[in-house]
Design a protein around this motif. Structure first.
Motif, short mmCIF file in Angstrom:
data_model
loop_
_atom_site.label_atom_id
_atom_site.label_comp_id
_atom_site.label_asym_id
_atom_site.label_seq_id
_atom_site.Cartn_x
_atom_site.Cartn_y
_atom_site.Cartn_z
N LEU A 188 0.36 -1.69 0.42
CA LEU A 188 -0.18 0.14 0.09
C LEU A 188 0.87 1.05 -0.23
O LEU A 188 0.18 2.04 -0.72
CB LEU A 188 -0.83 0.09 0.96
CG LEU A 188 -1.97 -0.94 1.01
CD1 LEU A 188 -2.44 -1.16 2.82
CD2 LEU A 188 -3.05 -0.41 0.09
N ASP A 189 1.71 0.97 0.34
CA ASP A 189 2.98 2.06 0.84
C ASP A 189 3.57 2.51 -0.89
O ASP A 189 3.79 3.62 -1.07
CB ASP A 189 3.78 1.68 1.84
CG ASP A 189 3.68 1.88 3.38
OD1 ASP A 189 2.44 3.25 3.81
OD2 ASP A 189 4.59 1.90 4.03
N ASP A 190 3.71 1.24 -1.29
CA ASP A 190 4.69 1.68 -2.88
C ASP A 190 3.64 2.02 -3.17
O ASP A 190 4.10 3.07 -4.35
CB ASP A 190 5.05 0.16 -3.03
CG ASP A 190 5.94 -0.17 -2.42
OD1 ASP A 190 7.08 0.57 -1.75
OD2 ASP A 190 6.09 -1.57 -2.62
N LEU A 191 1.95 1.87 -3.20
CA LEU A 191 1.30 2.65 -4.76
C LEU A 191 1.03 4.00 -4.27
O LEU A 191 0.62 4.50 -5.14
CB LEU A 191 0.24 1.84 -4.35
CG LEU A 191 -1.12 2.74 -4.27
CD1 LEU A 191 -1.40 2.19 -5.90
CD2 LEU A 191 -2.95 1.92 -3.85
N ILE A 192 0.84 4.14 -3.33
CA ILE A 192 0.94 5.73 -2.36
C ILE A 192 2.05 6.30 -3.31
O ILE A 192 2.07 7.63 -3.34
CB ILE A 192 0.51 5.72 -1.06
CG1 ILE A 192 -0.26 5.49 0.03
CG2 ILE A 192 0.67 7.40 -0.45
CD1 ILE A 192 -0.13 5.40 1.07
N ALA A 193 3.49 6.47 -3.04
CA ALA A 193 4.23 6.51 -3.69
C ALA A 193 3.74 7.32 -4.66
O ALA A 193 4.50 7.67 -5.28
CB ALA A 193 5.55 5.41 -3.38
N THR A 194 3.58 5.73 -5.81
CA THR A 194 2.95 6.11 -7.10
C THR A 194 1.80 7.50 -7.56
O THR A 194 1.30 7.81 -9.08
CB THR A 194 3.01 4.47 -8.07
OG1 THR A 194 1.17 4.42 -7.94
CG2 THR A 194 4.06 3.70 -7.35
N VAL A 195 1.44 7.81 -6.80
CA VAL A 195 0.46 8.98 -6.81
C VAL A 195 0.63 10.02 -6.39
O VAL A 195 1.44 10.48 -6.44
CB VAL A 195 -1.00 8.37 -5.76
CG1 VAL A 195 -2.11 9.10 -6.33
CG2 VAL A 195 -1.37 6.69 -6.25
N HIS A 196 0.12 11.36 -7.46
CA HIS A 196 0.17 12.48 -7.03
C HIS A 196 -0.27 12.82 -5.99
O HIS A 196 -1.19 12.59 -5.80
CB HIS A 196 -0.16 13.45 -8.89
CG HIS A 196 0.21 13.13 -9.76
ND1 HIS A 196 1.58 13.01 -10.20
CD2 HIS A 196 -0.48 12.33 -11.18
CE1 HIS A 196 1.08 12.47 -11.80
NE2 HIS A 196 0.10 12.53 -11.98
N GLU A 197 0.48 14.00 -5.53
CA GLU A 197 0.70 13.95 -3.57
C GLU A 197 -0.87 15.37 -3.87
O GLU A 197 -1.89 15.25 -2.72
CB GLU A 197 1.15 15.15 -3.61
CG GLU A 197 2.46 14.02 -3.21
CD GLU A 197 3.76 15.40 -2.95
OE1 GLU A 197 3.77 16.98 -2.69
OE2 GLU A 197 5.00 15.25 -2.35
N ASN A 198 -1.71 15.14 -5.19
CA ASN A 198 -2.27 16.37 -5.18
C ASN A 198 -3.88 15.40 -5.03
O ASN A 198 -4.76 15.51 -4.85
CB ASN A 198 -2.42 17.38 -5.92
CG ASN A 198 -2.80 16.76 -7.44
OD1 ASN A 198 -2.03 15.55 -7.70
ND2 ASN A 198 -2.60 18.01 -8.39
N GLU A 199 -3.40 14.16 -5.00
CA GLU A 199 -4.75 12.53 -5.64
C GLU A 199 -4.49 11.84 -4.09
O GLU A 199 -5.44 11.41 -4.26
CB GLU A 199 -4.87 12.56 -6.87
CG GLU A 199 -4.43 12.96 -7.72
CD GLU A 199 -4.86 12.59 -9.18
OE1 GLU A 199 -4.54 12.52 -10.33
OE2 GLU A 199 -3.26 11.64 -8.91
N ARG A 200 -3.70 12.02 -3.35
CA ARG A 200 -3.33 11.13 -2.32
C ARG A 200 -4.80 11.28 -1.35
O ARG A 200 -4.74 10.07 -0.76
CB ARG A 200 -2.27 11.45 -1.87
CG ARG A 200 -1.01 11.13 -2.83
CD ARG A 200 0.42 11.09 -1.50
NE ARG A 200 1.55 10.81 -2.87
CZ ARG A 200 2.54 11.16 -2.70
NH1 ARG A 200 3.44 11.79 -1.61
NH2 ARG A 200 3.84 10.75 -3.29
N SER A 201 -5.22 12.77 -0.95
CA SER A 201 -6.18 13.14 -0.15
C SER A 201 -8.18 11.43 -0.58
O SER A 201 -8.18 11.62 0.19
CB SER A 201 -6.87 14.24 0.12
OG SER A 201 -7.08 14.20 -1.60
#
Length: 239
Positions: free
Chosen positions: A43-56
């Motif tokens: 899950l952490d690896d997935l989050i790292a691939t997502v644009h910061e402005n979309e992580r919320s």
């Protein structure tokens, strides 16, 4: 292009290669995305691939979509967050390439089916009824072309497992035909690896695109990707 703004997508297997690409595509379309996984590291690896402005808009939890207990945890999470799911993707299973099928120990059979068609059955048995009466809802199974023909000698159990998947999807469509939910299948035969993120993202855009207004208007419920050009054809239909 946020055609799915204010909608919720649940992606089982969303930390995998195709699943993570699907998650990113749903986020790009404006959806809130829920991703369960047995591994916090994945899950952490997935989050790292997502644009910061979309992580919320990316909500994750440690839970297995392949077991009844894990699916119960997912549903509890959705209820606690007061999330009404509109679109579900079932991207479960693993590859198997261990030689001739006949003569394999039953443990190999169990491993392939428990992570594959059995997992899809457990997950969809609880999640498909939850969205069945939702207008514009979609449930998309991710499968492969090996259920059609045995292209390689060493993948027999995958072929059998995928054939079972085709049966499950046929039954799900028949049982849901009076409901507004649309049951899709994304069936691919193009090799995609984590090193080729560009190709994976093409997969994800087509899968998420099935949930858009254009996707809902497409007559076909089977997306069959035998070659990379098929992805381009479907992308033109959906975007």
């Amino acid at each position: 292009m946020e055609t799915l703004k204010d909608l919720v997508a649940l992606v089982a297997g969303g930390a995998g290669i195709i699943g993570s690409a699907t998650v990113r595509a749903f986020l790009a379309l404006g959806a809130t995305v829920v991703v369960p996984s047995r591994s916090q590291q994945r899950l952490d690896d997935l989050i790292a691939t997502v644009h910061e402005n979309e992580r919320s808009r990316l909500l994750t939890l440690v839970a297995s979509a392949s077991t009844p207990h894990g699916v119960d945890r997912i549903i509890k999470f959705l209820d606690e967050k007061n999330l009404k799911v509109n679109h579900v993707v079932s991207s479960l299973g693993r590859y198997w390439m261990k030689g001739q099928t006949i003569g394999q120990p039953v443990s190999e059979w169990d491993e392939v089916f428990e992570s594959g068609s059995r997992a899809h059955f457990i997950f969809s048995s609880q999640l498909l009824p939850k969205i069945a009466d939702t207008e514009g809802a979609t449930f998309t199974y991710i499968t492969g072309l090996l259920g059609e023909r045995m292209f390689l000698k060493s993948v027999g159990l995958v072929c059998i497992n995928l054939s079972a998947m085709y049966g499950l999807i046929m039954v799900a469509r028949e049982e849901m035909k009076e409901k507004p939910v649309r049951v899709n299948e994304f069936r691919f035969g193009v090799l995609v690896t984590k090193e080729n993120r560009e190709l994976a993202d093409e997969f994800g855009r087509v899968i998420a695109g099935l949930a858009t207004p254009k996707g809902l208007a497409v007559e076909e419920e089977l997306v069959r990707i035998a070659k990379r050009e098929d992805l381009a054809t479907w992308r033109q239909k959906l975007y």
